[in-house]
Design a protein around this motif. Structure first.
Motif, PDB file in Angstrom:
ATOM      1  N   VAL A   3      42.352  39.349  44.711  1.00 48.96           N
ATOM      2  CA  VAL A   3      42.005  38.090  44.059  1.00 48.96           C
ATOM      3  C   VAL A   3      41.194  38.459  42.828  1.00 48.96           C
ATOM      4  CG1 VAL A   3      40.793  35.895  44.260  1.00 48.96           C
ATOM      5  CG2 VAL A   3      41.962  36.845  46.255  1.00 48.96           C
ATOM      6  N   TYR A   4      41.662  38.010  41.644  1.00 48.69           N
ATOM      7  CA  TYR A   4      40.958  38.326  40.398  1.00 48.69           C
ATOM      8  C   TYR A   4      40.838  37.081  39.549  1.00 48.69           C
ATOM      9  CZ  TYR A   4      39.633  40.493  36.039  1.00 48.69           C
ATOM     10  OH  TYR A   4      38.957  40.836  34.910  1.00 48.69           O
ATOM     11  N   PRO A   5      39.667  36.760  39.039  1.00 49.99           N
ATOM     12  CA  PRO A   5      38.380  37.328  39.437  1.00 49.99           C
ATOM     13  C   PRO A   5      38.034  36.879  40.850  1.00 49.99           C
ATOM     14  CG  PRO A   5      38.029  35.516  37.909  1.00 49.99           C
ATOM     15  CD  PRO A   5      39.513  35.706  38.035  1.00 49.99           C
ATOM     16  N   ASN A   6      37.158  37.619  41.480  1.00 44.91           N
ATOM     17  CA  ASN A   6      36.886  37.332  42.898  1.00 44.91           C
ATOM     18  C   ASN A   6      36.008  36.104  43.102  1.00 44.91           C
ATOM     19  OD1 ASN A   6      34.573  38.486  41.978  1.00 44.91           O
ATOM     20  ND2 ASN A   6      34.495  40.135  43.464  1.00 44.91           N
ATOM     21  N   THR A   7      35.444  35.560  42.029  1.00 43.66           N
ATOM     22  CA  THR A   7      34.666  34.321  42.124  1.00 43.66           C
ATOM     23  C   THR A   7      35.054  33.411  40.970  1.00 43.66           C
ATOM     24  OG1 THR A   7      32.855  35.231  40.803  1.00 43.66           O
ATOM     25  CG2 THR A   7      32.693  35.460  43.195  1.00 43.66           C
ATOM     26  N   GLY A   8      34.796  32.149  41.141  1.00 47.30           N
ATOM     27  CA  GLY A   8      35.015  31.183  40.068  1.00 47.30           C
ATOM     28  C   GLY A   8      36.403  30.562  40.095  1.00 47.30           C
ATOM     29  N   PRO A   9      36.574  29.558  39.237  1.00 47.61           N
ATOM     30  CA  PRO A   9      37.861  28.854  39.197  1.00 47.61           C
ATOM     31  C   PRO A   9      38.932  29.696  38.508  1.00 47.61           C
ATOM     32  CG  PRO A   9      36.410  28.012  37.501  1.00 47.61           C
ATOM     33  CD  PRO A   9      35.601  28.995  38.307  1.00 47.61           C
ATOM     34  N   GLY A  10      40.176  29.395  38.804  1.00 50.34           N
ATOM     35  CA  GLY A  10      41.282  30.063  38.141  1.00 50.34           C
ATOM     36  C   GLY A  10      41.587  31.453  38.647  1.00 50.34           C
ATOM     37  N   ALA A  11      41.179  31.764  39.864  1.00 51.90           N
ATOM     38  CA  ALA A  11      41.440  33.093  40.415  1.00 51.90           C
ATOM     39  C   ALA A  11      42.943  33.274  40.651  1.00 51.90           C
ATOM     40  CB  ALA A  11      40.678  33.289  41.714  1.00 51.90           C
ATOM     41  N   VAL A  12      43.402  34.499  40.463  1.00 54.40           N
ATOM     42  CA  VAL A  12      44.806  34.842  40.682  1.00 54.40           C
ATOM     43  C   VAL A  12      44.905  35.600  42.001  1.00 54.40           C
ATOM     44  CG1 VAL A  12      46.758  36.142  39.786  1.00 54.40           C
ATOM     45  CG2 VAL A  12      45.223  34.987  38.203  1.00 54.40           C
ATOM     46  N   ASN A  13      45.765  35.137  42.882  1.00 53.61           N
ATOM     47  CA  ASN A  13      45.997  35.794  44.170  1.00 53.61           C
ATOM     48  C   ASN A  13      47.242  36.666  44.073  1.00 53.61           C
ATOM     49  OD1 ASN A  13      43.899  34.488  45.739  1.00 53.61           O
ATOM     50  ND2 ASN A  13      45.096  32.628  45.423  1.00 53.61           N
ATOM     51  N   VAL A  14      47.064  37.975  44.161  1.00 50.00           N
ATOM     52  CA  VAL A  14      48.176  38.920  44.090  1.00 50.00           C
ATOM     53  C   VAL A  14      48.559  39.324  45.507  1.00 50.00           C
ATOM     54  CG1 VAL A  14      48.926  41.155  43.198  1.00 50.00           C
ATOM     55  CG2 VAL A  14      47.346  39.753  41.852  1.00 50.00           C
ATOM     56  N   THR A  15      49.841  39.174  45.822  1.00 49.58           N
ATOM     57  CA  THR A  15      50.345  39.489  47.163  1.00 49.58           C
ATOM     58  C   THR A  15      51.121  40.814  47.150  1.00 49.58           C
ATOM     59  OG1 THR A  15      52.446  38.373  46.824  1.00 49.58           O
ATOM     60  CG2 THR A  15      50.611  37.008  47.629  1.00 49.58           C
ATOM     61  N   ASN A  16      51.495  41.270  48.322  1.00 54.32           N
ATOM     62  CA  ASN A  16      52.327  42.468  48.423  1.00 54.32           C
ATOM     63  C   ASN A  16      53.652  42.283  47.689  1.00 54.32           C
ATOM     64  OD1 ASN A  16      50.589  44.115  49.940  1.00 54.32           O
ATOM     65  ND2 ASN A  16      51.222  43.125  51.834  1.00 54.32           N
ATOM     66  N   ASN A  29      56.494  38.655  37.497  1.00 55.82           N
ATOM     67  CA  ASN A  29      56.489  37.227  37.799  1.00 55.82           C
ATOM     68  C   ASN A  29      55.270  36.568  37.152  1.00 55.82           C
ATOM     69  OD1 ASN A  29      54.365  37.950  39.457  1.00 55.82           O
ATOM     70  ND2 ASN A  29      55.422  37.497  41.368  1.00 55.82           N
ATOM     71  N   ASP A  30      55.164  35.259  37.303  1.00 56.40           N
ATOM     72  CA  ASP A  30      54.062  34.506  36.689  1.00 56.40           C
ATOM     73  C   ASP A  30      52.699  35.017  37.134  1.00 56.40           C
ATOM     74  OD1 ASP A  30      55.891  32.922  35.396  1.00 56.40           O
ATOM     75  OD2 ASP A  30      55.710  31.235  36.774  1.00 56.40           O
ATOM     76  N   THR A  31      52.579  35.387  38.393  1.00 55.03           N
ATOM     77  CA  THR A  31      51.293  35.853  38.910  1.00 55.03           C
ATOM     78  C   THR A  31      50.849  37.133  38.205  1.00 55.03           C
ATOM     79  OG1 THR A  31      51.768  34.869  41.057  1.00 55.03           O
ATOM     80  CG2 THR A  31      50.062  36.557  40.996  1.00 55.03           C
ATOM     81  N   LEU A  32      51.769  38.068  38.012  1.00 53.25           N
ATOM     82  CA  LEU A  32      51.412  39.320  37.354  1.00 53.25           C
ATOM     83  C   LEU A  32      51.094  39.114  35.878  1.00 53.25           C
ATOM     84  CD1 LEU A  32      54.033  41.643  39.045  1.00 53.25           C
ATOM     85  CD2 LEU A  32      51.570  41.553  39.491  1.00 53.25           C
ATOM     86  N   ILE A  33      51.822  38.220  35.228  1.00 53.50           N
ATOM     87  CA  ILE A  33      51.531  37.896  33.824  1.00 53.50           C
ATOM     88  C   ILE A  33      50.142  37.283  33.725  1.00 53.50           C
ATOM     89  CG2 ILE A  33      52.208  36.480  31.858  1.00 53.50           C
ATOM     90  CD1 ILE A  33      54.168  38.774  32.409  1.00 53.50           C
ATOM     91  N   GLU A  34      49.856  36.352  34.619  1.00 50.04           N
ATOM     92  CA  GLU A  34      48.542  35.699  34.640  1.00 50.04           C
ATOM     93  C   GLU A  34      47.418  36.720  34.864  1.00 50.04           C
ATOM     94  OE1 GLU A  34      46.547  31.807  34.856  1.00 50.04           O
ATOM     95  OE2 GLU A  34      48.676  32.172  34.755  1.00 50.04           O
ATOM     96  N   LEU A  35      47.624  37.636  35.795  1.00 47.12           N
ATOM     97  CA  LEU A  35      46.636  38.682  36.063  1.00 47.12           C
ATOM     98  C   LEU A  35      46.404  39.536  34.818  1.00 47.12           C
ATOM     99  CD1 LEU A  35      44.844  40.326  38.029  1.00 47.12           C
ATOM    100  CD2 LEU A  35      46.907  41.668  38.560  1.00 47.12           C
ATOM    101  N   GLY A  36      47.473  39.957  34.175  1.00 46.08           N
ATOM    102  CA  GLY A  36      47.342  40.768  32.971  1.00 46.08           C
ATOM    103  C   GLY A  36      46.592  40.050  31.866  1.00 46.08           C
ATOM    104  N   LEU A  37      46.892  38.771  31.663  1.00 45.81           N
ATOM    105  CA  LEU A  37      46.203  37.996  30.626  1.00 45.81           C
ATOM    106  C   LEU A  37      44.719  37.845  30.943  1.00 45.81           C
ATOM    107  CD1 LEU A  37      48.888  35.256  29.964  1.00 45.81           C
ATOM    108  CD2 LEU A  37      48.200  37.089  28.404  1.00 45.81           C
ATOM    109  N   LYS A  38      44.393  37.585  32.197  1.00 42.20           N
ATOM    110  CA  LYS A  38      42.986  37.455  32.576  1.00 42.20           C
ATOM    111  C   LYS A  38      42.225  38.766  32.388  1.00 42.20           C
ATOM    112  CE  LYS A  38      43.246  33.561  35.710  1.00 42.20           C
ATOM    113  NZ  LYS A  38      42.320  32.673  35.055  1.00 42.20           N
ATOM    114  N   MET A  39      42.875  39.874  32.716  1.00 46.08           N
ATOM    115  CA  MET A  39      42.226  41.169  32.548  1.00 46.08           C
ATOM    116  C   MET A  39      42.031  41.499  31.059  1.00 46.08           C
ATOM    117  SD  MET A  39      44.077  43.228  35.642  1.00 46.08           S
ATOM    118  CE  MET A  39      43.068  44.698  35.571  1.00 46.08           C
ATOM    119  N   MET A  40      43.022  41.155  30.232  1.00 45.21           N
ATOM    120  CA  MET A  40      42.878  41.387  28.788  1.00 45.21           C
ATOM    121  C   MET A  40      41.753  40.544  28.203  1.00 45.21           C
ATOM    122  SD  MET A  40      46.654  41.901  27.211  1.00 45.21           S
ATOM    123  CE  MET A  40      47.765  41.197  28.400  1.00 45.21           C
TER     124      MET A  40
END
Length: 70
Positions: A3-16, A29-40
């Motif tokens: 889960v990134y970020p691990n606190t706060g709104p808008g967290a992304v849940n990455v599954t297996n 997929n959308d989840t991985l794109i979202e994770l990459g954008l949040k990390m950037m």
């Protein structure tokens, strides 16, 4: 598995299943794109906070909220 970020709104849940999409010959997929954008954005806030204040990254699900036909 993540889960990134691990606190706060808008967290992304990455599954297996999302992680398997990182294998060669697979599509992201959308989840991985979202994770990459949040990390950037996190990196940008640390390296250039002034620029980060001028940038907004919308969720990849944002358009679906605008267009009820989709």
């Amino acid at each position: 598995i993540l889960v990134y970020p691990n606190t706060g709104p808008g967290a992304v849940n990455v599954t297996n299943g999302d992680v398997m999409r990182l294998d060669p010959e697979q599509f992201l997929n959308d989840t991985l794109i979202e994770l990459g954008l949040k990390m950037m954005m996190h990196d940008l806030r640390e390296s250039n906070p002034e620029l980060a204040e001028e940038v907004h990254v919308f969720s990849s699900f944002f358009y679906k909220k605008l267009d009820p036909k989709k």
